[in-house]
Design a protein around this motif. Structure first.
Motif, short mmCIF file in Angstrom:
data_model
loop_
_atom_site.label_atom_id
_atom_site.label_comp_id
_atom_site.label_asym_id
_atom_site.label_seq_id
_atom_site.Cartn_x
_atom_site.Cartn_y
_atom_site.Cartn_z
N LYS A 89 0.83 -1.21 0.00
CA LYS A 89 0.00 0.00 0.00
C LYS A 89 0.86 1.26 0.00
CE LYS A 89 -3.69 0.15 2.61
NZ LYS A 89 -4.58 0.02 3.80
N ASP A 93 0.85 4.01 -2.88
CA ASP A 93 0.58 5.42 -2.54
C ASP A 93 1.67 6.35 -3.05
OD1 ASP A 93 -1.78 4.72 -1.32
OD2 ASP A 93 -0.97 4.76 0.72
N GLU A 120 -12.25 -6.41 3.38
CA GLU A 120 -11.44 -5.19 3.52
C GLU A 120 -9.98 -5.45 3.15
OE1 GLU A 120 -10.24 -1.72 6.78
OE2 GLU A 120 -11.57 -3.35 7.37
N PHE A 121 -9.41 -6.50 3.69
CA PHE A 121 -8.00 -6.84 3.43
C PHE A 121 -7.82 -7.16 1.94
CE2 PHE A 121 -4.03 -8.45 5.56
CZ PHE A 121 -3.38 -8.89 4.42
N ASN A 123 -9.70 -6.35 -0.67
CA ASN A 123 -9.91 -5.19 -1.53
C ASN A 123 -8.77 -4.19 -1.43
OD1 ASN A 123 -12.33 -6.20 -2.52
ND2 ASN A 123 -13.57 -5.20 -0.94
N ASP A 124 -8.20 -4.03 -0.24
CA ASP A 124 -7.01 -3.17 -0.08
C ASP A 124 -5.86 -3.71 -0.93
OD1 ASP A 124 -8.21 -1.40 1.62
OD2 ASP A 124 -7.24 -2.11 3.44
N SER A 127 -6.81 -3.35 -4.84
CA SER A 127 -6.86 -1.96 -5.32
C SER A 127 -5.48 -1.30 -5.36
CB SER A 127 -7.81 -1.14 -4.44
OG SER A 127 -7.32 -1.05 -3.11
N SER A 128 -4.47 -1.98 -4.82
CA SER A 128 -3.11 -1.44 -4.88
C SER A 128 -2.50 -1.58 -6.27
CB SER A 128 -2.21 -2.14 -3.86
OG SER A 128 -2.65 -1.91 -2.53
#
Length: 202
Positions: A89, A93, A120-121, A123-124, A127-128
């Motif tokens: 992540k 970023d 949540e984990f 999708n995180d 999406s990276s």
């Protein structure tokens, strides 16, 4: 100069027990892996057969309940250390590199991963990446050169500006023939979080 990074999934982000499925199948009475079984597995991984057809093949051949087949098939999959997600992540970023996932996987495995990690984990993680390529969805599998050509062409990537990270030497060797830079990460020695300290490309 590296501008793009393509990551494998298994034993790069999620830990694997590479012998797990073989051991689990042996416990169910399947001790010999035939060429036919390997072909079925590869076809499933390429998305050339459905999950039902895949399970039916083994069920009809060995009379093993499908529920037990699914558990054995997923025995290869272990944990996903949270620090690796944090590293990814942070890398995403920074926007310094275009990031891609390229994994040999299949419908049963990816569903297990989603269920075990939670939405949540997962999708995180997903999406990276700019693109999230799974072999059963694109009908190619590593180490075939076509899969690397596909990713390069689909995203207008220059091979020499691209680093591919994979734990299997046959996969990195194949990518190398196209001019792609590679890191053959050794799970017992390396961790993806060491990307920038263990590579001379940066």
């Amino acid at each position: 100069m590296i501008k793009n990074i393509i990551f494998d999934f298994g034993d790069i982000f999620i830990n694997l027990d590479k012998e797990g499925t073989y051991k689990a199948m042996a416990a169910l009475g399947v001790s010999k892996i035939t060429d036919e079984m390997i072909q079925v597995y590869q076809n499933y991984e390429k998305g050339l057969m459905t999950t039902d057809a895949f399970l039916n093949f083994f069920h009809e051949k060995f009379r093993i309940p499908k529920e037990k087949l699914i558990v054995a098939w997923n025995a290869v999959l272990l944990d996903f250390p949270r620090e690796r997600l944090g590293f990814l992540k942070k890398l995403a970023d920074s926007k310094k590199y275009r990031l891609f996932l390229l994994s040999n996987t299949n419908d049963l495995h990816i569903k297990w991963v989603q269920d075990s990690l939670g939405d949540e984990f997962y999708n995180d993680f997903k999406s990276s990446f700019e693109q999230f390529y799974l072999s059963h969805e694109i009908n190619f599998r590593k180490p075939d050169a076509e899969i690397y050509k596909f990713v390069l062409n689909e995203n207008n990537l220059i091979a020499e500006e691209t680093l591919f990270v994979d734990d299997l030497k046959e996969n990195t060797d194949s990518a190398n023939t196209l001019g792609i830079k590679t890191w053959n990460l050794m799970p017992e020695e390396d961790d993806v979080t060491e990307l920038f300290t263990k590579n001379e490309f940066f």
